[in-house]
Design a protein around this motif. Structure first.
Motif, PDB file in Angstrom:
ATOM      1  N   ILE A  50       6.362   0.843  -1.573  1.00 44.76           N
ATOM      2  CA  ILE A  50       5.704   1.320  -0.313  1.00 44.76           C
ATOM      3  C   ILE A  50       6.495   2.175   0.476  1.00 44.76           C
ATOM      4  O   ILE A  50       7.569   1.945   0.762  1.00 44.76           O
ATOM      5  CB  ILE A  50       5.209  -0.067   0.315  1.00 44.76           C
ATOM      6  N   ASP A  51       6.027   3.585   0.773  1.00 44.12           N
ATOM      7  CA  ASP A  51       6.738   4.210   1.521  1.00 44.12           C
ATOM      8  C   ASP A  51       6.347   4.145   3.231  1.00 44.12           C
ATOM      9  O   ASP A  51       5.188   4.502   3.348  1.00 44.12           O
ATOM     10  CB  ASP A  51       6.656   5.733   1.266  1.00 44.12           C
ATOM     11  N   TRP A  52       6.841   3.288   3.774  1.00 46.55           N
ATOM     12  CA  TRP A  52       6.320   3.029   5.379  1.00 46.55           C
ATOM     13  C   TRP A  52       6.407   4.020   6.150  1.00 46.55           C
ATOM     14  O   TRP A  52       5.718   3.929   7.232  1.00 46.55           O
ATOM     15  CB  TRP A  52       7.143   1.781   5.808  1.00 46.55           C
ATOM     16  N   ASN A  53       6.958   5.212   5.698  1.00 45.83           N
ATOM     17  CA  ASN A  53       6.947   6.412   6.796  1.00 45.83           C
ATOM     18  C   ASN A  53       5.631   7.250   6.358  1.00 45.83           C
ATOM     19  O   ASN A  53       5.422   8.225   7.132  1.00 45.83           O
ATOM     20  CB  ASN A  53       8.291   7.048   6.618  1.00 45.83           C
ATOM     21  N   LYS A 108       4.264  -5.891   6.712  1.00 47.19           N
ATOM     22  CA  LYS A 108       5.611  -5.326   6.547  1.00 47.19           C
ATOM     23  C   LYS A 108       6.342  -6.384   7.430  1.00 47.19           C
ATOM     24  O   LYS A 108       7.587  -6.959   6.821  1.00 47.19           O
ATOM     25  CB  LYS A 108       5.709  -3.866   7.228  1.00 47.19           C
ATOM     26  N   LYS A 109       6.123  -6.846   8.460  1.00 47.88           N
ATOM     27  CA  LYS A 109       6.853  -7.645   9.142  1.00 47.88           C
ATOM     28  C   LYS A 109       6.703  -9.059   8.776  1.00 47.88           C
ATOM     29  O   LYS A 109       8.125  -9.816   8.387  1.00 47.88           O
ATOM     30  CB  LYS A 109       6.191  -8.158  10.595  1.00 47.88           C
ATOM     31  N   GLU A 151      -3.694 -10.626  11.206  1.00 50.44           N
ATOM     32  CA  GLU A 151      -2.310 -10.288  11.946  1.00 50.44           C
ATOM     33  C   GLU A 151      -2.257  -8.917  12.329  1.00 50.44           C
ATOM     34  O   GLU A 151      -2.595  -8.249  11.520  1.00 50.44           O
ATOM     35  CB  GLU A 151      -1.382 -10.967  11.434  1.00 50.44           C
ATOM     36  N   SER A 152      -1.614  -8.583  13.462  1.00 53.06           N
ATOM     37  CA  SER A 152      -1.277  -7.243  13.631  1.00 53.06           C
ATOM     38  C   SER A 152      -0.169  -6.891  13.001  1.00 53.06           C
ATOM     39  O   SER A 152       0.546  -7.539  12.226  1.00 53.06           O
ATOM     40  CB  SER A 152      -1.422  -6.858  15.244  1.00 53.06           C
ATOM     41  N   MET A 171      -1.009   1.616   7.567  1.00 51.97           N
ATOM     42  CA  MET A 171      -1.639   1.845   8.812  1.00 51.97           C
ATOM     43  C   MET A 171      -1.031   0.730   9.707  1.00 51.97           C
ATOM     44  O   MET A 171      -0.529  -0.311   9.254  1.00 51.97           O
ATOM     45  CB  MET A 171      -3.198   1.507   8.781  1.00 51.97           C
ATOM     46  N   ASP A 172      -1.219   0.910  10.940  1.00 55.09           N
ATOM     47  CA  ASP A 172      -0.918   0.165  11.955  1.00 55.09           C
ATOM     48  C   ASP A 172      -2.140  -0.482  12.392  1.00 55.09           C
ATOM     49  O   ASP A 172      -3.311  -0.003  12.943  1.00 55.09           O
ATOM     50  CB  ASP A 172      -0.167   0.680  13.339  1.00 55.09           C
TER      51      ASP A 172
END
Length: 174
Positions: A50-53, A108-109, A151-152, A171-172
């Motif tokens: 995964i490329d988080w950017n 991610k978190k 969850e956010s 996505m956020d």
């Protein structure tokens, strides 16, 4: 002398306990617990890639200007994504006309792996959905679905078609 030997044994036992605790913490943090029902399709390497950017962006398809995703690969038409809220999404795909869809959400978190698709009748999330539809909005195929995440945070949606990784949307979630 007996006191020194006992202290020495106790000290070694304590150090061994600390070492094994540190190792197990590292192993837990490194591993992503994949649910058994998806472990034959999803690989650890898919999640590690995964490329988080590379976050999803808005784009125009020529027929719609409200598409969000990875241009000319995968796009969705949907309201702003919010945690703990059921939303209807229309998924659009370029370069593929048919297949079985599977969406895997990865937070991610928390490193949580979750199904994204949601059935309002059973009130349960699920992994797969059959039957990509026809061409629409400039895409080669589409499929509607409900989505729900609890969850956010920053999410990666790993999109599989016929058990092959097709694309990843980042996505956020508010």
């Amino acid at each position: 002398m007996k006191g020194s030997i006992s202290f020495f044994i106790l000290a070694i036992a304590f150090l061994m306990g600390c070492t094994s605790e540190e190792v197990s913490k590292k192993e837990v943090n490194k591993e992503t617990a994949l649910p058994l029902e998806i472990s034959n399709t999803v690989n650890e390497s898919d999640i590690q890639s995964i490329d988080w950017n590379n976050t999803a962006t808005s784009f125009n398809t020529g027929t719609r200007s409200d598409m969000v995703g990875n241009k000319l690969k995968i796009g969705i038409i949907a309201p702003e994504l919010k945690a703990k809220k059921i939303d209807k999404w229309m998924w659009h795909f370029w370069g593929i006309k048919e297949g079985k869809l599977m969406i895997v959400g990865y937070n991610k978190k928390s490193s949580t792996v979750s199904p994204v698709l949601y059935d309002v009748d059973s009130k349960k999330n699920y992994w797969t959905k059959d039957g990509l539809g026809s061409e629409v909005n400039g895409a080669d195929s589409h499929i509607p679905s409900n989505v729900l995440l609890n969850e956010s945070g920053k999410w990666a949606f790993l999109v599989y078609i016929d058990n092959e990784l097709f694309d990843i949307l980042v996505m956020d979630l508010k």
